[in-house]
Design an enzyme around this catalytic site. Sequence first.
Site, short mmCIF file in Angstrom:
data_model
loop_
_atom_site.label_atom_id
_atom_site.label_comp_id
_atom_site.label_asym_id
_atom_site.label_seq_id
_atom_site.Cartn_x
_atom_site.Cartn_y
_atom_site.Cartn_z
N ASN A 175 36.36 43.19 8.61
CA ASN A 175 37.94 42.91 8.09
C ASN A 175 37.79 44.87 7.07
O ASN A 175 39.27 44.13 6.50
CB ASN A 175 37.26 41.65 6.71
N TYR A 233 48.47 51.97 11.27
CA TYR A 233 48.43 49.86 10.79
C TYR A 233 48.59 49.49 12.17
O TYR A 233 47.86 48.92 12.62
CB TYR A 233 48.85 50.10 9.32
N ARG A 288 37.33 42.40 -2.64
CA ARG A 288 37.95 42.15 -3.05
C ARG A 288 39.21 41.35 -2.09
O ARG A 288 38.96 41.65 -1.14
CB ARG A 288 38.72 42.72 -4.40
N LYS A 311 45.84 47.87 15.31
CA LYS A 311 45.75 46.14 15.21
C LYS A 311 46.00 46.32 16.33
O LYS A 311 45.82 45.24 16.58
CB LYS A 311 46.60 45.77 14.03
N ASP A 350 31.45 47.79 1.43
CA ASP A 350 33.22 48.07 0.98
C ASP A 350 32.73 49.70 0.47
O ASP A 350 31.53 49.90 0.00
CB ASP A 350 33.18 47.54 0.02
N ASP A 357 30.77 53.18 4.23
CA ASP A 357 32.46 53.68 4.82
C ASP A 357 32.17 53.71 6.43
O ASP A 357 31.49 53.96 6.80
CB ASP A 357 32.39 55.40 4.69
N VAL A 358 33.14 52.40 7.07
CA VAL A 358 33.15 52.13 8.01
C VAL A 358 33.15 52.82 8.73
O VAL A 358 33.04 52.57 10.34
CB VAL A 358 33.82 50.49 8.23
#
Length: 219
Positions: free
Chosen positions: A87, A152, A16, A156, A37, A60-61
């Site tokens: 992503n 976060y 999504r 990043k 995902d 699960d990355v």
Amino acid sequence: MGRVSEKVILVTGGARGMGAAHARLLVAEGAKVVITDILDNEGATFAAELGPSAIYVRQDVAQPGEWSQAIAAAEGKFGALHGLVNNAGIASMAPIERFPLEQWEKTLAVNLTGVFLGMQTALPAMRRAGGGSIVNISSVEGLRGSAGLHAYVASKFGVRGHNEVRCLGGRRVRRSHKLYPSGLHQHSDDREHRSFRFSNSARAASRAAGSVTGSLVPA
């Protein structure tokens, strides 16, 4: 057909939101897409909607073994892996004195370690395919930071640094890009604005997957 015609591209967090926008445009541009995902119902439904050019794989990355399984699924279904869009990401906000260590570790595991594992695992497959392109989705928060988004923002900034190191050492997989989409809650009520931002990011990712070396910074 477009710039990624017949290329096989894996998109993490693709069930999504921004990931789905990436997958949809890549299919429209002629790619074969592996959507991964942890949202099984949404991922499977979305892949079915896109048709035979897309499959869904649970992933699960943050788990190395699940990266191997996802890439094996891509090669098994479509014969190769030419591209990766890292992503998948999560975020949470709290004052630092109340920010849970568990959430800090989970955010770094998904947003930063997931990118590392993806690049590490995908590179051999891309070499087998004769080369490829990796697109790492960072954020404007990886350039400036925001109050309360401790994990976060750290993750990043980490993606940004990791990509710079990768670009210095690249061989055969010559295209390694980073994107910095502006902040936008994926489930906000402003659907028109959300759709516009997701579409911009998807177009940038598609260009990166089929372009020469460089970094793209969407407005």
